[in-house]
Scaffold this active site. Sequence first.
Site: not given
Length: 233
Positions: A48-50, A75
């Site tokens: 979902s995120e990097t 997050h």
Amino acid sequence: MAPPVIDVLRVFCAPDGAHGNALGVVREGAAVPGEEERQALARKLGFSETVFVDDPERGEIDIYTPTLRLPFAGHPCVGSGWLLDVPELVTPAGVVGVRGDGEFTWIEARADWAPPRTLRRYGSPAEVDALDVPPPGEWIYAWAWADEAAGRVRARAFPGRGDGIDEDEATGAAAILLAQELGRALNITQGRGSQLVAAPGPDGVVEVGGRVRLEQPHHSPAGPRAELAVRPE
């Protein structure tokens, strides 16, 4: 050039260490210097995120979904704060305070930094649990009181971007927005069982925290997300 080392974390884990939202962190951001290259790697990883760390001492980070660059996200900041062990993070949105208390890592951020979400209240946790993934187009944070007097919330998050992330396991920015809107401290169970704790402070600043676990250092950009997604808890 060797592929960048990618630390894979789980952020907002349950008390037993299970669940949490997977996060990829490229500690040596200089190994992936361009925005197009970073976006391509984030898309290939499929989290979902990097996060790309541009200055580990200052805590300067750059955040990507599989399709978007974000000025702030919850997050990724909690996970990066835990991994880098710094008192603050520098994001395009502003400086994010970080602290740890042994079990939880906490960040302080302004609610107006959070990307827009639709906070949709339901009558019971069972209604939230029964929801199907909605069609793409709207970022929806579905929530219900599990125990209003105690501030306990059941939530699920549907990004609606059409990028392969149909449901987000744990979403710090949405928790920040909900705590700000309700004006009280919240203990949120999201997704399969992730835990987030959020509380509003003065001047639009909200604190959100959770447990972080190191899943693995991953040396290849060839898609660890699918492996994590089906790993039994």
